[in-house]
Scaffold this active site. Structure first.
Site, mmCIF file in Angstrom:
data_model
loop_
_atom_site.group_PDB
_atom_site.id
_atom_site.type_symbol
_atom_site.label_atom_id
_atom_site.label_comp_id
_atom_site.label_asym_id
_atom_site.label_seq_id
_atom_site.Cartn_x
_atom_site.Cartn_y
_atom_site.Cartn_z
ATOM 1 N N ARG A 144 34.981 51.167 32.705
ATOM 2 C CA ARG A 144 35.520 50.162 33.608
ATOM 3 C C ARG A 144 34.439 49.121 33.876
ATOM 4 O O ARG A 144 33.313 49.253 33.426
ATOM 5 C CB ARG A 144 36.015 50.787 34.929
ATOM 6 C CG ARG A 144 35.359 52.025 35.358
ATOM 7 C CD ARG A 144 34.247 51.984 36.400
ATOM 8 N NE ARG A 144 34.041 50.796 37.130
ATOM 9 C CZ ARG A 144 32.833 50.252 37.250
ATOM 10 N NH1 ARG A 144 31.776 50.769 36.641
ATOM 11 N NH2 ARG A 144 32.669 49.158 37.956
ATOM 12 N N GLY A 145 34.841 48.091 34.575
ATOM 13 C CA GLY A 145 33.966 46.941 34.758
ATOM 14 C C GLY A 145 34.321 45.886 33.737
ATOM 15 O O GLY A 145 34.424 46.184 32.537
ATOM 16 N N ALA A 146 34.503 44.645 34.179
ATOM 17 C CA ALA A 146 35.017 43.610 33.290
ATOM 18 C C ALA A 146 34.206 43.446 32.008
ATOM 19 O O ALA A 146 34.766 43.450 30.913
ATOM 20 C CB ALA A 146 35.109 42.287 34.048
ATOM 21 N N GLN A 184 33.964 53.741 43.796
ATOM 22 C CA GLN A 184 33.021 53.346 42.760
ATOM 23 C C GLN A 184 31.667 52.919 43.322
ATOM 24 O O GLN A 184 30.649 52.991 42.624
ATOM 25 C CB GLN A 184 33.638 52.236 41.917
ATOM 26 C CG GLN A 184 34.813 52.741 41.103
ATOM 27 C CD GLN A 184 35.562 51.647 40.378
ATOM 28 O OE1 GLN A 184 35.089 50.512 40.282
ATOM 29 N NE2 GLN A 184 36.727 51.963 39.865
ATOM 30 N N ASP A 237 36.477 40.424 37.965
ATOM 31 C CA ASP A 237 37.239 40.798 36.788
ATOM 32 C C ASP A 237 37.964 39.608 36.183
ATOM 33 O O ASP A 237 38.339 39.643 35.016
ATOM 34 C CB ASP A 237 38.251 41.895 37.150
ATOM 35 C CG ASP A 237 37.556 43.209 37.438
ATOM 36 O OD1 ASP A 237 37.527 44.059 36.549
ATOM 37 O OD2 ASP A 237 37.020 43.370 38.550
ATOM 38 N N ASN A 247 38.400 40.683 42.301
ATOM 39 C CA ASN A 247 37.453 41.797 42.291
ATOM 40 C C ASN A 247 38.121 42.966 42.999
ATOM 41 O O ASN A 247 39.251 42.875 43.473
ATOM 42 C CB ASN A 247 36.142 41.397 42.973
ATOM 43 C CG ASN A 247 35.021 42.409 42.747
ATOM 44 O OD1 ASN A 247 34.690 42.729 41.620
ATOM 45 N ND2 ASN A 247 34.452 42.918 43.819
ATOM 46 N N LYS A 248 37.425 44.089 43.092
ATOM 47 C CA LYS A 248 38.014 45.278 43.688
ATOM 48 C C LYS A 248 38.531 45.010 45.099
ATOM 49 O O LYS A 248 37.983 44.219 45.856
ATOM 50 C CB LYS A 248 36.983 46.421 43.717
ATOM 51 C CG LYS A 248 36.771 47.055 42.362
ATOM 52 C CD LYS A 248 38.053 47.673 41.825
ATOM 53 C CE LYS A 248 37.863 48.256 40.426
ATOM 54 N NZ LYS A 248 37.549 47.240 39.412
#
Length: 348
Positions: free
Chosen positions: A50-52, A195, A236, A246-247
């Site tokens: 995960r993570g863009a 996360q 993202d 973003n989250k």
């Protein structure tokens, strides 16, 4: 430095994509070896990777995996194209996943060797971009806030675990630390899957950076009490007008930072910029399983029949953002309706 994603070619064996399974951290450092499209999609959707920026590399190497599987199983070209599309859209909010898959798919006609070289280039360029944007971001913060030790708050995970290497928003923190200009980091726990506490804190501890973990609900108070000097997050997707996804919980951090008069900084490689999406209103927000909210350790903590609303992301409007940092430079958004990011390349 942890490696979240890398291509390995064991002696005498066909290459495979090796992922650090981030669902097992921090209790276990478990590696996954991915050799099929379904395995990769599963790893993406359950957030093992995960993570863009890391998703951009996963999309790139996904084309290689799909081509390998097509050769093994005798797929026709349509089946192969469909498999690559499935990888590209395995998660809808982050633009990098589809970007990486499409970039590499564009050279598929040149054969496997060229495709693998292009995938390697995606990963290599991401690390270089992360290091450059970290330098630029640290320079901007010290010029804005003064050349002194700074206290930060960050939301989600944006370190090496979220990228091909080094990190984005986390990379700025690391750069400040290396310069002796980072005093303390407040780490929001960050939904979904915590996360911040599981991943960001794990990286900060390994890097010897002083930090505390706090629940997401404490973020606004931490900012308004004057306990931090700036906020920095990843993205993202960044739209043409500078809105940033973003989250979930990022908007609350931005609102508090605006009220407190401290910089709210978004850091991401330029591959996260989606020039074709005009504003954040057009971004599809991924919604995840009820179980991530209603269960703890597999045990329900809610009454039977209760439903959950579990968006994985939110979108911070550009007028709440003090600076957007990419490897190409620093942009300071304003209330102007003029697009910040103009189309320079075609993204199909």
């Amino acid at each position: 430095m942890a490696r979240a994603i890398e291509w390995i070619e064991p002696d005498g064996a066909v290459g495979v994509l090796r992922l650090l399974d981030q669902t097992a951290l921090p209790l276990e450092e478990r590696m996954l070896e991915i050799s099929s499209v379904d395995e990769l999609i599963d790893a993406i959707q359950r957030l093992a990777v995960r993570g863009a920026p890391a998703l951009g590399a996963a999309g790139a190497y996904g084309v290689v995996i799909a081509m390998q599987q097509a050769a093994r199983e005798g797929w026709d070209q349509q089946h192969l194209a469909d498999a690559i599309t499935r990888i590209a859209y395995a998660r809808p909010t982050a633009v990098n996943l589809a970007w990486g898959a499409r970039r590499v798919d564009a050279v598929r006609g040149g054969g496997m060797e060229l495709v693998l070289l292009e995938a390697h280039a995606v990963a290599r360029e991401d690390e270089a971009a992360n290091r450059e944007l970290s330098r630029l971001g640290a320079d901007w913060l010290l010029a804005t806030l003064g050349d002194r030790p700074l206290r930060a708050i960050t939301h989600c995970n944006t370190g090496a675990l979220a990228t091909s290497a080094w990190g984005t928003a986390y990379g700025i923190l690391r750069e400040l630390h290396d310069r002796g200009r980072l005093e303390m980091v407040h780490v929001d726990e960050t939904r979904p899957l915590l996360q911040g506490v599981r991943l960001t804190s794990w990286e900060l501890q390994r890097d010897g950076i002083d930090h505390v973990v706090q629940c997401d609900g404490a973020a606004a108070s931490t900012i308004l009490r004057g306990l931090v000097d700036f906020a920095v997050i990843g993205a993202d997707r960044i739209t043409a007008n500078g809105d940033a996804a973003n989250k979930i919980g990022s908007v609350g951090v931005a609102l508090a930072a605006k009220r407190a008069g401290i910089p709210f900084v978004v850091a991401a490689p330029y591959s996260s910029v989606d020039e074709r999406t005009a504003t954040g209103d057009e971004i599809e927000i991924e919604e995840r399983s009820d179980a991530e909210v209603l269960q703890f350790g597999g045990v329900s903590v809610a009454a039977p029949g209760v439903r959950a609303f579990n968006p994985a992301f939110d979108v911070t409007p550009h007028d709440l953002i003090a600076a957007i940092v990419t490897e190409r430079g620093v942009v300071e958004p304003s209330d102007a309706d003029v697009p910040l990011f103009m189309t320079e390349t075609t993204r199909d």
